[in-house]
Scaffold this motif. Structure first.
Motif, PDB file in Angstrom:
ATOM      1  N   LYS A 545       0.835  -1.204   0.000  1.00  0.00           N
ATOM      2  CA  LYS A 545       0.000   0.000   0.000  1.00  0.00           C
ATOM      3  C   LYS A 545       0.866   1.249   0.000  1.00  0.00           C
ATOM      4  N   HIS A 546       1.930   1.236   0.803  1.00  0.00           N
ATOM      5  CA  HIS A 546       2.812   2.398   0.901  1.00  0.00           C
ATOM      6  C   HIS A 546       3.458   2.703  -0.453  1.00  0.00           C
ATOM      7  N   GLU A 547       3.877   1.679  -1.172  1.00  0.00           N
ATOM      8  CA  GLU A 547       4.533   1.900  -2.464  1.00  0.00           C
ATOM      9  C   GLU A 547       3.558   2.452  -3.487  1.00  0.00           C
ATOM     10  N   GLN A 548       2.299   2.124  -3.343  1.00  0.00           N
ATOM     11  CA  GLN A 548       1.325   2.579  -4.319  1.00  0.00           C
ATOM     12  C   GLN A 548       0.862   4.005  -4.063  1.00  0.00           C
ATOM     13  N   VAL A 549       0.984   4.490  -2.832  1.00  0.00           N
ATOM     14  CA  VAL A 549       0.467   5.811  -2.493  1.00  0.00           C
ATOM     15  C   VAL A 549       1.229   6.908  -3.211  1.00  0.00           C
ATOM     16  N   SER A 550       2.554   6.827  -3.214  1.00  0.00           N
ATOM     17  CA  SER A 550       3.336   7.915  -3.794  1.00  0.00           C
ATOM     18  C   SER A 550       4.693   7.398  -4.233  1.00  0.00           C
ATOM     19  N   ASN A 551       5.186   7.949  -5.334  1.00  0.00           N
ATOM     20  CA  ASN A 551       6.523   7.592  -5.795  1.00  0.00           C
ATOM     21  C   ASN A 551       7.597   8.266  -4.948  1.00  0.00           C
ATOM     22  N   MET A 552       7.213   9.320  -4.223  1.00  0.00           N
ATOM     23  CA  MET A 552       8.169  10.044  -3.379  1.00  0.00           C
ATOM     24  C   MET A 552       7.965   9.634  -1.931  1.00  0.00           C
ATOM     25  N   SER A 553       9.038   9.188  -1.310  1.00  0.00           N
ATOM     26  CA  SER A 553       8.931   8.743   0.080  1.00  0.00           C
ATOM     27  C   SER A 553       8.636   9.924   1.002  1.00  0.00           C
ATOM     28  N   PRO A 554       8.016   9.679   2.149  1.00  0.00           N
ATOM     29  CA  PRO A 554       7.751  10.764   3.109  1.00  0.00           C
ATOM     30  C   PRO A 554       9.036  11.480   3.527  1.00  0.00           C
ATOM     31  N   GLU A 555      10.143  10.729   3.612  1.00  0.00           N
ATOM     32  CA  GLU A 555      11.407  11.349   3.999  1.00  0.00           C
ATOM     33  C   GLU A 555      11.846  12.386   2.955  1.00  0.00           C
ATOM     34  N   VAL A 556      11.694  12.022   1.684  1.00  0.00           N
ATOM     35  CA  VAL A 556      12.074  12.949   0.619  1.00  0.00           C
ATOM     36  C   VAL A 556      11.131  14.154   0.604  1.00  0.00           C
ATOM     37  N   GLN A 557       9.837  13.900   0.760  1.00  0.00           N
ATOM     38  CA  GLN A 557       8.886  15.006   0.827  1.00  0.00           C
ATOM     39  C   GLN A 557       9.240  15.960   1.963  1.00  0.00           C
ATOM     40  N   HIS A 558       9.560  15.387   3.114  1.00  0.00           N
ATOM     41  CA  HIS A 558       9.910  16.198   4.275  1.00  0.00           C
ATOM     42  C   HIS A 558      11.147  17.046   3.990  1.00  0.00           C
ATOM     43  N   GLN A 559      12.141  16.451   3.344  1.00  0.00           N
ATOM     44  CA  GLN A 559      13.378  17.164   3.034  1.00  0.00           C
ATOM     45  C   GLN A 559      13.140  18.303   2.050  1.00  0.00           C
ATOM     46  N   VAL A 560      12.339  18.053   1.020  1.00  0.00           N
ATOM     47  CA  VAL A 560      12.050  19.074   0.017  1.00  0.00           C
ATOM     48  C   VAL A 560      11.319  20.261   0.638  1.00  0.00           C
ATOM     49  N   LEU A 561      10.328  19.972   1.465  1.00  0.00           N
ATOM     50  CA  LEU A 561       9.546  21.046   2.081  1.00  0.00           C
ATOM     51  C   LEU A 561      10.392  21.854   3.072  1.00  0.00           C
ATOM     52  N   GLN A 562      11.245  21.180   3.819  1.00  0.00           N
ATOM     53  CA  GLN A 562      12.130  21.907   4.734  1.00  0.00           C
ATOM     54  C   GLN A 562      13.096  22.792   3.955  1.00  0.00           C
TER      55      GLN A 562
END
Length: 590
Positions: A545-562
């Motif tokens: 399920k996690h792999e299907q939700v988004s191609n970008m991991s939460p860690e990467v999303q967090h890093q980009v937004l920071q």
């Protein structure tokens, strides 16, 4: 053979029959008998028959029909290879050249795609023998043969590296060497007649066919190949042979590149001619092949102008080999020009408009980093060669049309450098001080969508514009000395900073909300993972399920937004410093 007596009777009949009385079925029967010998491994007997004196009339009349089956045996490298080669050699010296040429041309047309190089290498030496016997018709026949051969070679992949060339898996390099050897006696013939007498129509036709061969070779395969004078590879040797051939047939590269207009034709024909000349220019000006005989009277500016069309052709391509040659040719053409010397009038020329535009496409769209890096170096080199007025116009054009924050940021950085140079030299009125500078700043200190601008996507431009603004406020002496300039700059600055503050506030609110959502999502997923750990099967389902939700991991999303929020902080700190400088300047008396 079971019907050997019957075959002997047929041969005796052929020996007694005048050539004009031979029928199509006789030719077919002769081919069948020869092919049967080859099939049964009796090539030695066939060769003996072809060489017997009493059979020369038959061979001269019908021997050309055996070329195809004999060549097929050679290509297959059967045990009878030597006998078959000898048989073809005898046929090429005995049969009528015109008929043999037709057989050879048909063979070229019908080459098996899996045996292109093998067939060409086996055929070319005998083809040369036939062509040399044609007398006054050899020019057009040579042209037909070379055209068909090169068309077949264009189907082979071009080796990209020196290692691939040395391996020559598909035989392209060996075939190029064979074609060079095929043309050698004809080149020598044209060369030997230079200046000895007025050229005949046949001389001019032979020269024209050799020129077409050279230009086709420059386009395919040489434009695709890695050509470097420091690595003596097979295709490099072929390229140097082409460059030696051109002056030998009275077509010096200088005349082809600088003074021979491109003939009218279809769009494809025009493109192909331009590509050939582009490769010629690359070999001459970048790899310096034949540069010793290039006239020294031409100015670097004239050579640059002539090369711009070829550079444009190369940079408009999507192929790496074309782009590499285009960037190298552009750089070498610019290096010979003095800094700050290209006048603004050149920017009105079509080529001087299109080449920077194609270079911008390389900088922004090319997926290969080494090409983007080389492109940026050439981009700066071009800017350095423009005079002040031309730089001013070029910067305005790029700021209006590039629509790319990275390119715009680079232009703003160059504007700052030019302002600094003008202030050091006191070159007021040259485009980067006073009122002329203000016309540029109106483009620099603006946001494409006002307060709704996405600052993350326009970060390069915004940061460089703030750096420029800070520099201008710190070094304001020249601006204050120009009537109204300082007041106008202050007005532009106030409006820009005001809009930018609003934009930062909106962007900060958006990215903070996104970051909060990501953090909450991470907490939720961590909780779900702990609960799911109780069951192996459930755990596996969660991973899917996690792999299907988004191609970008939460860690990467967090890093980009920071990172986005840090960028906004940097912008705010620059704005704060700008406001401090402005306040300090207000206390200084005029």
């Amino acid at each position: 053979m079971a019907n050997e007596d019957q075959v002997k009777d047929i041969i005796h009949r052929w020996q007694r029959t005048p050539e004009d009385d031979l029928k199509p079925e006789d030719y077919q029967q002769f081919r069948d008998v020869g092919s049967a010998c080859l099939t049964q491994g009796d090539a030695a007997r066939l060769l003996s028959f072809l060489q017997e004196e009493e059979n020369q009339g038959i061979v001269r009349s019908m021997g050309c029909v055996l070329v195809s089956p004999l060549l097929n045996e050679v290509v297959r490298k059967e045990k009878s290879l030597a006998h078959c080669q000898a048989a073809i050699t005898h046929l090429s010296r005995t049969c009528r050249p015109n008929e043999l040429l037709r057989s050879f041309l048909q063979l070229i047309e019908d080459i098996d795609p899996g045996a292109i190089s093998e067939t060409i290498l086996a055929l070319v030496p005998h083809l040369q023998t036939v062509l040399l016997q044609l007398g006054d018709r050899k020019a057009s026949c040579l042209g037909s043969a070379l055209s068909r051969l090169q068309e077949q070679l264009s189907r082979l992949p071009v080796p990209y590296s020196r290692q691939q060339e040395e391996a020559d898996e598909h035989g392209l390099c060996r075939c190029c060497a064979a074609l060079a050897e095929l043309t050698r006696p004809f080149v020598e013939e044209v060369k030997g007649r230079n200046g000895n007498h007025a050229p005949t129509a046949e001389d001019e036709e032979l020269k024209a066919e050799l020129l077409m061969f050279c230009m086709r070779s420059l386009r395919e395969p040489l434009l695709e190949a890695e050509l470097n004078r420091d690595t003596t590879s097979p295709l490099w040797l072929f390229a140097t042979q082409i460059m030696v051939t051109l002056p030998a047939i009275r077509e010096p590269p200088a005349e082809l590149l600088l003074f021979s207009p491109l003939k009218k034709g279809t769009e494809k024909e025009s493109r192909e001619r331009s590509e050939s000349r582009a490769c010629l220019a690359y070999l001459l000006f970048v790899q310096l092949v034949g540069i010793d005989s290039f006239p020294a009277v031409f100015s670097p500016l004239f050579i640059l102008q002539c090369n711009m069309d070829y550079i444009n052709q190369l940079l408009s391509s999507k192929k790496e080999s074309h782009l590499l040659k285009g960037l190298a040719l552009y750089a070498k053409s610019l290096e010979r020009v003095k800094d700050n010397s290209l006048p603004v009038s050149l920017l009105e020329l079509r080529s001087f408009h299109r080449v920077p535009e194609n270079l911008r496409q390389v900088l922004t769209d090319c997926p290969m980093q080494h090409l983007r890096e080389s492109g940026l170096q050439v981009f700066q080199l071009f800017i350095d060669k423009l005079d002040a007025e031309a730089k001013h116009k070029f910067f305005r054009c790029m700021l209006k049309t590039s629509h790319h924050a990275g390119v715009e940021g680079y232009i703003v950085k160059n504007i700052k450098n030019q302002v600094e140079c003008s202030m050091k030299s006191g070159a007021a009125g040259k485009g980067f001080l006073g009122d002329q500078l203000l016309s540029l700043l109106g483009l620099v200190f603006s946001l494409p969508r006002g307060a709704q601008t996405d600052l993350l996507n326009t970060m390069d431009r915004v940061m460089e514009s703030l750096n420029l603004l800070r520099y201008l406020l710190l070094r304001d002496k020249e601006l204050r000395s120009t009537t109204g300039a300082w007041e106008q700059l202050s007005g532009v600055k106030d409006q820009y900073v005001k809009t930018l503050r609003v934009c930062i506030g909106i962007s900060r609110g958006y990215y903070s909300a996104e970051l909060k959502a990501v953090r909450q999502d991470r907490k939720l997923k961590a909780k779900e993972a702990r609960e799911a750990a109780r069951s192996t099967g459930l755990s596996k389902r969660m991973i899917v399920k996690h792999e299907q939700v988004s191609n970008m991991s939460p860690e990467v999303q967090h890093q980009v937004l920071q990172s986005a929020l840090v960028t906004l902080d940097l912008m705010e700190s620059l704005i704060f410093r700008i406001e401090e400088i402005t306040e300090e300047k207000r206390t200084i008396p005029n």
